[in-house]
Design a protein around this motif. Structure first.
Motif, short mmCIF file in Angstrom:
data_model
loop_
_atom_site.label_atom_id
_atom_site.label_comp_id
_atom_site.label_asym_id
_atom_site.label_seq_id
_atom_site.Cartn_x
_atom_site.Cartn_y
_atom_site.Cartn_z
N PRO A 149 0.80 -1.22 0.00
CA PRO A 149 0.00 0.00 0.00
C PRO A 149 0.84 1.28 0.00
N ALA A 150 1.97 1.28 0.71
CA ALA A 150 2.83 2.47 0.72
C ALA A 150 3.42 2.73 -0.66
N VAL A 151 3.73 1.67 -1.39
CA VAL A 151 4.25 1.82 -2.75
C VAL A 151 3.17 2.40 -3.65
N VAL A 152 1.94 1.91 -3.50
CA VAL A 152 0.82 2.42 -4.30
C VAL A 152 0.61 3.91 -4.03
N THR A 153 0.63 4.29 -2.76
CA THR A 153 0.44 5.71 -2.40
C THR A 153 1.55 6.57 -2.98
N THR A 154 2.79 6.11 -2.88
CA THR A 154 3.92 6.86 -3.44
C THR A 154 3.80 6.94 -4.96
N LEU A 155 3.46 5.84 -5.60
CA LEU A 155 3.29 5.82 -7.05
C LEU A 155 2.23 6.82 -7.48
N ILE A 156 1.12 6.83 -6.79
CA ILE A 156 0.03 7.76 -7.11
C ILE A 156 0.51 9.20 -6.94
N GLY A 157 1.09 9.50 -5.80
CA GLY A 157 1.50 10.87 -5.50
C GLY A 157 2.57 11.40 -6.44
N GLN A 158 3.61 10.60 -6.68
CA GLN A 158 4.72 11.07 -7.51
C GLN A 158 4.32 11.18 -8.98
N THR A 159 3.51 10.24 -9.44
CA THR A 159 3.09 10.31 -10.84
C THR A 159 2.11 11.45 -11.05
N ALA A 160 1.22 11.67 -10.10
CA ALA A 160 0.28 12.80 -10.20
C ALA A 160 1.05 14.11 -10.24
N LEU A 161 2.09 14.23 -9.42
CA LEU A 161 2.89 15.45 -9.42
C LEU A 161 3.62 15.63 -10.76
N ALA A 162 4.12 14.54 -11.31
CA ALA A 162 4.80 14.63 -12.62
C ALA A 162 3.83 15.08 -13.70
N VAL A 163 2.63 14.55 -13.70
CA VAL A 163 1.62 14.95 -14.68
C VAL A 163 1.26 16.42 -14.48
N ALA A 164 1.14 16.83 -13.22
CA ALA A 164 0.78 18.22 -12.92
C ALA A 164 1.85 19.20 -13.39
N ARG A 165 3.10 18.76 -13.42
CA ARG A 165 4.20 19.64 -13.83
C ARG A 165 4.35 19.73 -15.36
N ALA A 166 3.60 18.94 -16.10
CA ALA A 166 3.70 18.96 -17.56
C ALA A 166 3.32 20.34 -18.09
N HIS A 167 4.08 20.81 -19.05
CA HIS A 167 3.79 22.12 -19.65
C HIS A 167 3.60 21.95 -21.14
N PRO A 168 2.57 22.46 -21.71
CA PRO A 168 1.43 23.06 -21.01
C PRO A 168 0.57 21.97 -20.38
#
Length: 189
Positions: A149-168
């Motif tokens: 579960p900790a890996v899933v939470t980290t995967l979700i958080g880090q990937t969401a942040l990477a997508v959020a940083r995409a420009h545009p």
């Protein structure tokens, strides 16, 4: 037995604190804006010493501003958990989290090394809510159980942040991310 009342703040001190906090919130929403005491003071129409006096320092001011940003996000995560299934809550919340992170991702880079206890507590609450969503979805059989579960939470958080940083920012990228992530988390047939 009564406790001594907290001393009342002067009206101008209350106003200055509000102006400084509003200015910090505005700067947090501007990508690339400098989060310095001077920039906040300038935006608030106050002197830097007044801003420091109102909060006791930059860390406390930014902690108050970022906390104000995060509180509704954490509340929304909790509301979703109460309103729908954990899997549906996770799906909905991830889309909203990416939108929030897209609007505010530059803030993270400027907060490193600062003492932000309220922000840290809210981030922990946010992680706990996502963990509750994923654990509930696991129990319901909607998410695979072979991943920690900790890996899933980290995967979700880090990937969401990477997508959020995409420009545009791209809704198509967000949709693809959610599809790939959530399909990858589903149990094998």
């Amino acid at each position: 037995m009564s406790t001594p009342a907290e001393p009342r703040r002067r009206a101008d001190a209350v106003r200055n604190r509000r102006l400084a906090l509003d200015a910090a919130m505005t700067l947090l929403a501007e990508p690339g804006a400098a989060l310095t005491v001077e920039a906040i003071a300038r935006r608030a129409g106050l002197g830097a010493a007044t801003v420091v006096r109102a909060f006791g320092g930059k860390d406390a001011l930014l902690d108050a501003a970022v906390s104000r940003l995060l509180e509704p996000v954490v509340r929304r995560a909790r509301d979703l958990l109460a309103e729908t299934t954990p899997y549906r809550a996770l799906h909905t919340f991830l889309r909203e989290l990416i939108a929030f992170q897209s609007a505010h991702h530059a803030v993270n880079d400027q907060l490193n090394g600062l003492d932000l206890p309220a922000t840290t507590a809210l981030r922990a609450d946010l992680v706990a809510a996502v963990e509750e969503m994923t654990e509930g979805a696991r129990r319901a059989g909607a998410i695979r159980t072979d991943l920690d579960p900790a890996v899933v939470t980290t995967l979700i958080g880090q990937t969401a942040l990477a997508v959020a940083r995409a420009h545009p920012p791209s809704q198509a990228l967000t949709d693809a991310y959610l599809t790939v992530l959530l399909d990858g988390l589903r149990p094998a047939p």
